[in-house]
Design an enzyme around this catalytic site. Structure first.
Site, PDB file in Angstrom:
ATOM      1  N   LYS A 197     -19.072 -15.632   3.409  1.00  0.00           N
ATOM      2  CA  LYS A 197     -20.469 -15.319   3.698  1.00  0.00           C
ATOM      3  C   LYS A 197     -21.262 -14.829   2.496  1.00  0.00           C
ATOM      4  O   LYS A 197     -20.807 -13.958   1.762  1.00  0.00           O
ATOM      5  CB  LYS A 197     -20.554 -14.258   4.806  1.00  0.00           C
ATOM      6  CG  LYS A 197     -20.205 -14.812   6.177  1.00  0.00           C
ATOM      7  CD  LYS A 197     -20.236 -13.733   7.235  1.00  0.00           C
ATOM      8  CE  LYS A 197     -21.653 -13.396   7.666  1.00  0.00           C
ATOM      9  NZ  LYS A 197     -21.666 -12.317   8.678  1.00  0.00           N
ATOM     10  N   ARG A 251       0.821  -1.212   0.000  1.00  0.00           N
ATOM     11  CA  ARG A 251       0.000   0.000   0.000  1.00  0.00           C
ATOM     12  C   ARG A 251       0.856   1.264   0.000  1.00  0.00           C
ATOM     13  O   ARG A 251       0.447   2.276  -0.570  1.00  0.00           O
ATOM     14  CB  ARG A 251      -0.947  -0.014   1.192  1.00  0.00           C
ATOM     15  CG  ARG A 251      -2.085  -0.984   0.948  1.00  0.00           C
ATOM     16  CD  ARG A 251      -3.091  -0.987   2.045  1.00  0.00           C
ATOM     17  NE  ARG A 251      -4.351  -1.551   1.569  1.00  0.00           N
ATOM     18  CZ  ARG A 251      -5.359  -1.906   2.352  1.00  0.00           C
ATOM     19  NH1 ARG A 251      -5.276  -1.747   3.656  1.00  0.00           N
ATOM     20  NH2 ARG A 251      -6.456  -2.395   1.837  1.00  0.00           N
TER      21      ARG A 251
HETATM   22  P1  ADP Z   1     -12.423 -11.800   0.242  1.00  0.00           P
HETATM   23  O1  ADP Z   1     -11.595 -11.153   1.331  1.00  0.00           O
HETATM   24  O2  ADP Z   1     -11.579 -12.205  -0.941  1.00  0.00           O
HETATM   25  O3  ADP Z   1     -13.607 -10.958  -0.125  1.00  0.00           O
HETATM   26  P2  ADP Z   1     -13.904 -13.364   2.173  1.00  0.00           P
HETATM   27  O4  ADP Z   1     -13.364 -12.502   3.251  1.00  0.00           O
HETATM   28  O5  ADP Z   1     -15.338 -13.284   1.853  1.00  0.00           O
HETATM   29  O6  ADP Z   1     -13.014 -13.170   0.829  1.00  0.00           O
HETATM   30  O7  ADP Z   1     -13.643 -14.900   2.545  1.00  0.00           O
HETATM   31  C1  ADP Z   1     -12.345 -15.410   2.705  1.00  0.00           C
HETATM   32  C2  ADP Z   1     -12.336 -16.558   3.674  1.00  0.00           C
HETATM   33  O8  ADP Z   1     -13.298 -17.535   3.301  1.00  0.00           O
HETATM   34  C3  ADP Z   1     -11.005 -17.242   3.694  1.00  0.00           C
HETATM   35  O9  ADP Z   1     -10.462 -17.128   4.995  1.00  0.00           O
HETATM   36  C4  ADP Z   1     -11.328 -18.698   3.365  1.00  0.00           C
HETATM   37  O10 ADP Z   1     -10.594 -19.615   4.134  1.00  0.00           O
HETATM   38  C5  ADP Z   1     -12.784 -18.787   3.718  1.00  0.00           C
HETATM   39  N1  ADP Z   1     -13.463 -19.893   3.022  1.00  0.00           N
HETATM   40  C6  ADP Z   1     -13.581 -20.084   1.700  1.00  0.00           C
HETATM   41  N2  ADP Z   1     -14.254 -21.223   1.430  1.00  0.00           N
HETATM   42  C7  ADP Z   1     -14.552 -21.782   2.602  1.00  0.00           C
HETATM   43  C8  ADP Z   1     -15.253 -22.970   3.009  1.00  0.00           C
HETATM   44  N3  ADP Z   1     -15.737 -23.830   2.114  1.00  0.00           N
HETATM   45  N4  ADP Z   1     -15.401 -23.201   4.329  1.00  0.00           N
HETATM   46  C9  ADP Z   1     -14.903 -22.338   5.229  1.00  0.00           C
HETATM   47  N5  ADP Z   1     -14.247 -21.208   4.934  1.00  0.00           N
HETATM   48  C10 ADP Z   1     -14.068 -20.928   3.638  1.00  0.00           C
END
Ligand code: ADP
Ligand code: MG
Length: 374
Positions: free
Chosen positions: A178, A41
């Protein structure tokens, strides 16, 4: 000339020689024991700061760091950032953490007044904070000649560009933990994309809506109805995994599409990874947000890695929407293979969803802006 989204550029500030220019940066870097663990950053802000210096401006930068509670807190002092910035580009003054003042998050006019005292022009380059209506983000622009910095301009050009006129087929890949967090983005994307691939923890709410068992996988029971509606309306656009890698008591196996009782789905399976990869390879534009599985655990990283590799290989214009997806791509050493990796997680999603951000709207209201999107 403001860009095609009405945002004034550095050149629109006029002559900045000898002027004091306040630059709101996003220096919210990860810290461990007072050391910066990733300085991306800070490096990303250098082109804007250097341009201003080269044009004779006296540059004053400011940023938030972490979440102090509206009062000075040594754990979030800007010293480590100041030291790194001084190595990268000497001569920039850096103010103390703007969130040490309770007026920052309240967008208090008195704090805006103090921040801009003696300041001749304002630049917003903190794309990662541009979705926040905080004093240092939205406060100065209505009162001072203002511009978007180079980092912010590039983020807006790419993210609003794919939202406005993507090269088709336009494929979005959504994953992560989520559904409810990303429902607005899902709805916005469904109006624009040709294909939406859903993986990660959020896929189980959709699989459940189709009537499949999800075992002990992540599930948002209260979103199943919404997922069912989206599948009814856009069933041809939404692609769900056809196989899932699940775990029970340390045992890991491909369980197909339905996750049995007692098992937790933690990654997309190899069949799904191959199918998603083929869609990515045939795309004109790919936008990816949210990992396909629990990629932090190597046993469940294969799906995320396969998608990342397909994105590295495809001729499509590839965009990573920040957050954990950007971390995953970096972990696989593939960040340089993408056309754009956003520096803003929440900001990039909100821009895709809303088509605008409070910080951008403020820039459009600056005295030197035309106030119009062209
Ligand atoms: P981003 O930051 O890219 O928007 P999120 O914060 O929504 O993504 O989600 C990321 C998290 O989701 C990661 O820590 C990952 O481990 C978790 N994750 C992805 N798929 C699964 C799953 N099937 N079960 C549990 N956790 C998951
Ligand atoms: Mg995240």
């Amino acid at each position: 000339m403001p860009d095609r989204f009405g945002i004034p550029q550095l050149e629109d500030l006029g002559d900045v020689d000898g002027k004091r220019v306040l630059v709101r940066c996003d220096f919210n870097v990860p810290l461990q024991d007072g050391e910066i663990t990733d300085d991306l950053r800070i490096r990303s802000a250098i082109p804007t700061l250097r341009w201003l210096q080269e044009h004779g401006a006296r540059v004053v930068a400011c940023s938030h760091l972490g979440r102090p509670k509206g009062e000075p807190d040594p754990a979030y002092a800007m010293d480590p950032v100041r030291a790194r910035l001084d190595e990268l580009l000497p001569g920039v003054e850096l103010l103390e953490n703007v969130r040490f003042d309770p007026g920052e998050t309240k967008n208090d006019p008195a704090f805006v007044q103090r921040l801009t005292e003696g300041v001749d022009a304002f630049v917003l380059d903190a794309f990662g904070a541009a979705h926040r209506s905080h004093a240092s983000v939205v406060g100065p622009a209505p009162h001072l000649p203002s511009a978007g910095g180079r980092l912010l301009a590039r983020e807006v050009e790419v993210l609003l560009g794919v939202r406005t006129d993507p090269k088709r087929p336009f494929v979005a890949i959504l994953g992560g933990a989520k559904v409810s967090d990303k429902l607005g983005v899902i709805e916005a994307l469904l109006g624009i994309v040709d294909t939406l691939l859903i993986g990660g923890g959020m896929c189980f709410t959709f699989l459940k809506a189709l009537g499949h068992g999800v075992g002990g996988s992540l599930l948002e029971e209260d979103q199943v109805e919404t997922a069912r509606r989206l599948l009814d309306q856009h069933g041809d656009v939404i692609h769900l995994p056809s196989d899932i890698v699940a775990e029970r008591d340390g045992e890991v196996r491909n369980v197909g599409r339905a996750v049995p009782e007692g098992w937790r789905g933690l990654d997309i399976g190899p069949g799904t990874a191959a199918e998603f990869g083929d869609v990515v390879l045939a795309a004109g534009t790919v936008l990816w947000n949210g990992p396909m599985g629990l990629f932090e655990d190597p046993r469940f990283a294969a799906g995320t890695e396969a998608v990342a590799r397909a994105m590295a290989e495809t001729k499509a214009f590839t965009v990573i929407g920040g957050g954990d997806s950007a971390a995953a791509v970096a972990q696989f050493g593939l960040a340089d293979e993408m056309d754009h990796v956003s520096t803003g997680g929440g900001a990039s999603l909100e821009l895709i969803e809303q088509g605008d951000l409070p910080g951008l709207a403020a820039l459009r209201s600056a005295p030197n802006a035309t106030g119009e999107q062209t």
